[in-house]
Write a protein that holds these residues in place. Sequence first.
Motif, short mmCIF file in Angstrom:
data_model
loop_
_atom_site.label_atom_id
_atom_site.label_comp_id
_atom_site.label_asym_id
_atom_site.label_seq_id
_atom_site.Cartn_x
_atom_site.Cartn_y
_atom_site.Cartn_z
N UNK A 41 0.83 -1.20 0.00
CA UNK A 41 0.00 0.00 0.00
C UNK A 41 0.87 1.26 0.00
N UNK A 42 0.37 2.34 -0.61
CA UNK A 42 1.09 3.61 -0.49
C UNK A 42 1.12 4.04 0.97
N UNK A 43 2.20 4.69 1.37
CA UNK A 43 2.36 5.06 2.78
C UNK A 43 1.22 5.93 3.26
N UNK A 44 0.72 5.59 4.44
CA UNK A 44 -0.38 6.33 5.05
C UNK A 44 0.07 7.76 5.37
N UNK A 45 -0.76 8.75 5.04
CA UNK A 45 -0.38 10.15 5.32
C UNK A 45 -0.52 10.47 6.80
N UNK A 46 0.52 10.14 7.56
CA UNK A 46 0.44 10.26 9.02
C UNK A 46 0.23 11.70 9.50
N UNK A 47 0.42 12.68 8.65
CA UNK A 47 0.17 14.05 9.04
C UNK A 47 -1.27 14.30 9.41
N UNK A 48 -2.17 13.45 8.92
CA UNK A 48 -3.60 13.62 9.23
C UNK A 48 -3.91 13.23 10.66
N UNK A 49 -2.96 12.57 11.36
CA UNK A 49 -3.23 12.17 12.73
C UNK A 49 -3.32 13.38 13.66
N UNK A 61 -6.22 13.33 -2.83
CA UNK A 61 -6.93 12.56 -3.86
C UNK A 61 -5.99 11.51 -4.45
N UNK A 62 -4.73 11.88 -4.62
CA UNK A 62 -3.75 10.94 -5.20
C UNK A 62 -3.60 9.70 -4.32
N UNK A 63 -3.53 9.89 -2.99
CA UNK A 63 -3.38 8.75 -2.07
C UNK A 63 -4.60 7.85 -2.14
N UNK A 64 -5.79 8.44 -2.13
CA UNK A 64 -7.03 7.66 -2.21
C UNK A 64 -7.11 6.88 -3.52
N UNK A 65 -6.67 7.49 -4.61
CA UNK A 65 -6.70 6.80 -5.91
C UNK A 65 -5.70 5.65 -5.93
N UNK A 66 -4.54 5.85 -5.29
CA UNK A 66 -3.53 4.80 -5.23
C UNK A 66 -4.04 3.60 -4.45
N UNK A 67 -4.70 3.86 -3.32
CA UNK A 67 -5.27 2.79 -2.50
C UNK A 67 -6.33 2.03 -3.28
N UNK A 68 -7.20 2.76 -3.96
CA UNK A 68 -8.27 2.12 -4.74
C UNK A 68 -7.69 1.26 -5.87
N UNK A 70 -4.70 -0.13 -5.97
CA UNK A 70 -4.04 -1.29 -5.37
C UNK A 70 -5.06 -2.36 -4.98
N UNK A 71 -6.16 -1.93 -4.38
CA UNK A 71 -7.21 -2.85 -3.96
C UNK A 71 -7.82 -3.57 -5.16
N UNK A 72 -8.07 -2.83 -6.24
CA UNK A 72 -8.64 -3.42 -7.44
C UNK A 72 -7.69 -4.41 -8.09
N UNK A 73 -6.39 -4.04 -8.14
CA UNK A 73 -5.39 -4.93 -8.73
C UNK A 73 -5.28 -6.24 -7.95
N UNK A 74 -5.35 -6.16 -6.62
CA UNK A 74 -5.31 -7.36 -5.79
C UNK A 74 -6.52 -8.26 -6.04
N UNK A 94 -6.37 -19.12 -1.72
CA UNK A 94 -5.74 -17.89 -2.18
C UNK A 94 -6.10 -16.78 -1.19
N UNK A 95 -5.11 -16.00 -0.79
CA UNK A 95 -5.34 -14.87 0.11
C UNK A 95 -4.55 -13.68 -0.40
N UNK A 96 -4.99 -12.49 -0.03
CA UNK A 96 -4.26 -11.29 -0.40
C UNK A 96 -4.06 -10.41 0.82
N UNK A 97 -2.98 -9.67 0.81
CA UNK A 97 -2.64 -8.77 1.91
C UNK A 97 -2.29 -7.41 1.33
N UNK A 98 -2.93 -6.37 1.84
CA UNK A 98 -2.62 -5.00 1.43
C UNK A 98 -2.16 -4.24 2.66
#
Length: 284
Positions: A41-49, A61-68, A70-74, A94-98
Motif C-alpha cells: 500500500x502507499x504510505x499512510x499520510x500520518x500528518x492527518x493524525x 486525492x492521489x493517495x485515495x486513488x492509489x489505495x483504490x 491497489x485494492x482493485x489490482x489485488x 488464495x489470500x491477499x494482503x494489502x
Amino acid sequence: MKNSSILIVIGKQASLDDLAKQLETIRALPARAVVLIIGEMPQYPYGTLGVPTGGIADFSVEWQESVAANTEALKVKTDEVEALLQQHGLSGEVASVACEAAMVSEAVARHAMLCDLALVGPDLRQSETLFQEVSNGILFQSPVGMLINDTNGTALKQPEKIFVAWNTGLHAARAVHAALPVLRGAKEVVIGSIDPVMTQLRDGEDPGVDVAKWLTHHGCTVVVRQYPGGGQDVGDCILDRAAECGADLIVMGSYGHSRTRQAFFGGTTRTLLEQTEKTVFLAH
C-alpha cells in the motif's frame, strides 16, 4: 513433499504462466498450495493524525486513488489465481494482503506458520524493500524454509544433485533438517565445507562426515567435500562450487551474522539472496 502445504508468495504483477508451472508441480507431488498475494500500500499520510477531535482528515486525492487502484489490482489477481487453481484441479487457497512494507513480514509469517515450505515469486524482486520484508517474515518469524529462483519447479520435482553449504553452526543444521524431504528425493547430495577449521572444537577433524552419516540413514546418497576459499567471498565460492558439481539446488543456513552487519557490509546470505541464477533453499 507429498501431502505438504506449500506457501507461494507473489505480487500483483506475478506471471500467471510461471505460477501455473509451479502449481502443476505441486499437484503432481501431490501437495496443497497456499497462494499469498502481496499488495504494498502507499504510505499512510500520518500528518492527518494531528487533526483535532471532531475535525475531518484531508486525505489527498492521489493517495485515495492509489489505495483504490491497489485494492482493485489485488482483487483481479486473486480472481485469476483462484481460477488457475480450479483449472489445475489443485487443493489450496488464495489470500491477499494489502499493507505498508513495514508490516509485510508479519503478514507473510502468519500464513507461513502452518505451511511446510515457502516459495518466493521472482516478481517481488522488483521492489528490494518488499522482497527483503517477505524474506524476513519467512526466515525470522516462521518455522519454515524459503525457496527462491525455482521458477521451473526443479527443486520441488526431484533435483538430481543438491549442494549443502555446511558448517557446524545451528543455522546450517536447521536448514538441513528443514530441507530433508527435498534432500531425500535427490540422486546425490554434496556436503561442501568452505575453509573449514579442522579441529575437534570447531568443524571436526573431517568436516561434513557427521551430517553425511545422518543423511545416509535417511536414504540419501552423500558425497563429502572440503574446499579452500582462496580468498574468495564465501557466498561466491558456494555458487561456484555448486555450479562446478552440477547442483540443481543449494541448501544453506541463513544469517549466521546479524542482519544489520549483512545490510552494511554484505555477507553470504545477502550474496545468495541477491543472485537469480541458482535455486536456493534457506532456513534460519
